[in-house]
Design an enzyme around this catalytic site. Structure first.
Site, PDB file in Angstrom:
ATOM      1  N   GLU A 173       0.814  -1.223   0.000  1.00 40.07           N
ATOM      2  CA  GLU A 173       0.000   0.000   0.000  1.00 40.07           C
ATOM      3  C   GLU A 173       0.849   1.276   0.000  1.00 40.07           C
ATOM      4  O   GLU A 173       0.693   2.140   0.856  1.00 40.07           O
ATOM      5  CB  GLU A 173      -0.987  -0.037   1.172  1.00 40.07           C
ATOM      6  CG  GLU A 173      -1.894  -1.266   1.097  1.00 40.07           C
ATOM      7  CD  GLU A 173      -2.800  -1.466   2.312  1.00 40.07           C
ATOM      8  OE1 GLU A 173      -2.761  -0.647   3.234  1.00 40.07           O
ATOM      9  OE2 GLU A 173      -3.559  -2.451   2.313  1.00 40.07           O
ATOM     10  N   ASN A 214       2.325  -4.978  -3.224  1.00 35.94           N
ATOM     11  CA  ASN A 214       0.926  -5.356  -3.026  1.00 35.94           C
ATOM     12  C   ASN A 214       0.110  -4.086  -2.773  1.00 35.94           C
ATOM     13  O   ASN A 214       0.561  -3.189  -2.060  1.00 35.94           O
ATOM     14  CB  ASN A 214       0.896  -6.267  -1.780  1.00 35.94           C
ATOM     15  CG  ASN A 214      -0.419  -6.950  -1.523  1.00 35.94           C
ATOM     16  OD1 ASN A 214      -0.973  -7.582  -2.427  1.00 35.94           O
ATOM     17  ND2 ASN A 214      -0.929  -6.851  -0.298  1.00 35.94           N
ATOM     18  N   HIS A 250     -10.255  -6.296  -2.730  1.00 31.43           N
ATOM     19  CA  HIS A 250     -11.360  -6.155  -1.766  1.00 31.43           C
ATOM     20  C   HIS A 250     -12.507  -5.493  -2.525  1.00 31.43           C
ATOM     21  O   HIS A 250     -12.525  -4.277  -2.719  1.00 31.43           O
ATOM     22  CB  HIS A 250     -10.929  -5.291  -0.581  1.00 31.43           C
ATOM     23  CG  HIS A 250      -9.858  -5.923   0.253  1.00 31.43           C
ATOM     24  ND1 HIS A 250     -10.097  -7.047   1.025  1.00 31.43           N
ATOM     25  CD2 HIS A 250      -8.546  -5.623   0.425  1.00 31.43           C
ATOM     26  CE1 HIS A 250      -8.968  -7.391   1.646  1.00 31.43           C
ATOM     27  NE2 HIS A 250      -8.013  -6.554   1.292  1.00 31.43           N
ATOM     28  N   GLU A 278      -5.892 -10.784  -1.677  1.00 28.35           N
ATOM     29  CA  GLU A 278      -6.753 -10.570  -0.494  1.00 28.35           C
ATOM     30  C   GLU A 278      -8.229 -10.545  -0.882  1.00 28.35           C
ATOM     31  O   GLU A 278      -9.016  -9.767  -0.333  1.00 28.35           O
ATOM     32  CB  GLU A 278      -6.377  -9.248   0.210  1.00 28.35           C
ATOM     33  CG  GLU A 278      -4.910  -9.145   0.592  1.00 28.35           C
ATOM     34  CD  GLU A 278      -4.570  -7.903   1.423  1.00 28.35           C
ATOM     35  OE1 GLU A 278      -5.481  -7.228   1.934  1.00 28.35           O
ATOM     36  OE2 GLU A 278      -3.359  -7.621   1.560  1.00 28.35           O
ATOM     37  N   ASP A 280     -11.994 -10.564  -1.268  1.00 29.25           N
ATOM     38  CA  ASP A 280     -13.292 -10.754  -0.613  1.00 29.25           C
ATOM     39  C   ASP A 280     -14.295  -9.842  -1.298  1.00 29.25           C
ATOM     40  O   ASP A 280     -13.919  -8.878  -1.972  1.00 29.25           O
ATOM     41  CB  ASP A 280     -13.256 -10.577   0.915  1.00 29.25           C
ATOM     42  CG  ASP A 280     -12.625  -9.292   1.401  1.00 29.25           C
ATOM     43  OD1 ASP A 280     -12.578  -8.307   0.631  1.00 29.25           O
ATOM     44  OD2 ASP A 280     -12.175  -9.258   2.568  1.00 29.25           O
TER      45      ASP A 280
HETATM   46  O1  9MR Z   1      -7.533  -8.277   8.243  1.00 24.16           O
HETATM   47  C1  9MR Z   1      -6.599  -7.478   8.929  1.00 24.16           C
HETATM   48  C2  9MR Z   1      -7.224  -6.973  10.217  1.00 24.16           C
HETATM   49  O2  9MR Z   1      -7.434  -8.045  11.114  1.00 24.16           O
HETATM   50  C3  9MR Z   1      -6.341  -5.914  10.847  1.00 24.16           C
HETATM   51  O3  9MR Z   1      -7.002  -5.357  11.967  1.00 24.16           O
HETATM   52  C4  9MR Z   1      -6.017  -4.856   9.824  1.00 24.16           C
HETATM   53  C5  9MR Z   1      -5.125  -3.791  10.432  1.00 24.16           C
HETATM   54  O4  9MR Z   1      -4.800  -2.801   9.536  1.00 24.16           O
HETATM   55  O5  9MR Z   1      -5.387  -5.426   8.713  1.00 24.16           O
HETATM   56  C6  9MR Z   1      -6.216  -6.313   8.039  1.00 24.16           C
HETATM   57  O6  9MR Z   1      -5.563  -6.803   6.886  1.00 24.16           O
HETATM   58  C7  9MR Z   1      -5.281  -5.842   5.869  1.00 24.16           C
HETATM   59  C8  9MR Z   1      -4.041  -6.303   5.153  1.00 24.16           C
HETATM   60  O7  9MR Z   1      -2.998  -6.510   6.075  1.00 24.16           O
HETATM   61  C9  9MR Z   1      -3.618  -5.288   4.110  1.00 24.16           C
HETATM   62  N1  9MR Z   1      -4.691  -5.006   3.193  1.00 24.16           N
HETATM   63  C10 9MR Z   1      -5.974  -4.667   3.800  1.00 24.16           C
HETATM   64  C11 9MR Z   1      -6.372  -5.751   4.807  1.00 24.16           C
HETATM   65  C12 9MR Z   1      -7.755  -5.467   5.360  1.00 24.16           C
HETATM   66  O8  9MR Z   1      -7.747  -4.273   6.087  1.00 24.16           O
END
Ligand code: 9MR
Length: 361
Positions: A173, A214, A250, A278, A280
């Site tokens: 990101e 990513n 997402h 990722e 969903d």
């Molecule tokens: O799914 C993850 C969640 O449990 C955490 O609280 C969050 C913290 O920022 O991160 C989520 O995973 C993220 C991933 O690491 C990067 N892309 C977005 C995902 C969803 O927020």
């Protein structure tokens, strides 16, 4: 359907004349080993069966909570997926909560679980603006100190799992929606050069791992994906070890971008791997049957958009079941984003994904 009865299989074996000791052993296995028998019996028609057949990965992000406490979860995970990603356990705040004091327990658990169940591991993630420990975020480090800290983090983390992680999300990101670089500890203090450095350090620590950048909202051809495309081209021209692009994906139901496949293909045409990392697909709650049907179509389309492109390494979902998804906590009023519902019943989305993976569907 993913559930396959295993009883017939077992009875057939036991009806053959077998030495008493062996019969006892088989009975004991049958008592404790049902998931193994059922996963063998259904292997060809599971998600992982189709993915294995095509030489690609079908993965899921895994939380340490369900991994250690929910056997229904691990049964589905191990039957259906040939790859796992740590949902949180390999992020910097989880690994080094106080400076020089590491907590590898949850990350090790996942890697060991994956090895035991013949699953690959995607590493997630080495350099990100979020989930940094507060000692790092608030430490007022100079550029040269930050550079040293980042190199040490990458050496230590990639080195620990050398040979056991097939791909790393090295940088996560890094861009804003308009294609400019996102402000972060790294960008602000080190400039964009931190990306090439991180990739070089990760490559030195594990030369066999595929190294990824990513991001989200880069699935369509847009300002953000254009900026990433230009950066990727530049890095490759400079000989930086960048091997792949991770498209988080997402999505909201009905909104898989029309340009997704062509957009992935332009990255693949650079010689890079592409992966959906990722996936969903969230639905406004309560989900109607029309929305669940649309979600099924979307899972099929999204997976085909990757698998239909040369050098697609696979598709990872951001979870297994709606029971543990991050979606409702972040998108108020949305949920039902994964192929299994909260009770582990396969939703229409399971069939859509399965058809996307099955070359004969
Ligand atoms: O799914 C993850 C969640 O449990 C955490 O609280 C969050 C913290 O920022 O991160 C989520 O995973 C993220 C991933 O690491 C990067 N892309 C977005 C995902 C969803 O927020």
């Amino acid at each position: 359907m993913p559930q396959t009865p295993s009883g017939t299989h077992r009875r057939r074996r036991l009806s053959r004349p077998v030495p008493l000791a062996l019969a006892g052993a088989l009975l004991a296995t049958a008592a404790v080993g049902l998931p193994h028998l059922s996963s063998e019996a259904s292997a060809a028609t599971t998600l992982r069966g189709y993915a294995d057949g095509r030489g690609v990965k079908i993965g899921a992000a895994v939380g340490d909570g369900p991994l250690t406490s929910d056997s229904s979860y691990t049964t589905v995970l191990d039957r259906e997926f040939n790859s796992v990603t740590a949902e949180n356990a390999m992020k910097w705040d989880a690994l080094e909560p106080s400076r020089n004091s590491y907590n590898w327990a949850a990350a090790d658990r996942l890697v060991n679980h994956a090895v035991a169940h013949n699953q690959g591991v995607r590493g997630h993630t080495l350099v990100w603006y979020a989930q940094l420990p507060s000692w790092l975020k608030n430490g007022n480090f100079s550029a040269s100190e930050l550079n040293t800290l980042l190199k040490k983090h990458i050496d230590t983390t990639v080195g620990r799992y050398k040979g056991r992680i097939y791909a790393w999300d090295v940088v996560n990101e890094a861009f804003n929606e308009d294609g400019s670089m996102r402000s972060s500890l790294w960008q602000d203090k080190l400039g964009t050069g931190y990306i090439a450095n991180a990739l070089r350090w990760a490559h030195a620590a594990d030369p066999a791992a595929k190294l990824y950048i990513n991001d989200y909202n880069i699935e369509a051809d847009n300002a953000k994906s254009d900026a990433l495309y230009n950066l990727a081209k530049q890095l490759l021209a400079q000989g930086v070890p960048l091997h792949g692009i991770g498209f988080q994906s997402h999505f909201e139901v009905g909104k898989v971008p029309a340009s997704m496949k062509a957009n992935l293909k332009r990255f693949s045409d650079l010689g890079l791997e592409v992966s959906v990392t990722e996936l969903d697909i969230r639905i406004p709650l309560p989900a109607s049957s029309a929305e669940l049907a649309q979600q099924s179509t979307d899972y099929k389309t999204a997976s085909e958009n990757c698998l239909g492109v040369p050098r697609c390494a696979g598709v990872t979902l951001w979870g297994v079941t709606d029971k543990y998804s991050w979606v409702p906590g972040t998108f108020s009023g949305y949920g039902a984003a994964l192929p299994y519902n909260e009770g582990y019943a396969a939703k229409p989305a399971y069939t859509g994904l399965s058809n996307g993976l099955n070359p004969n569907a």
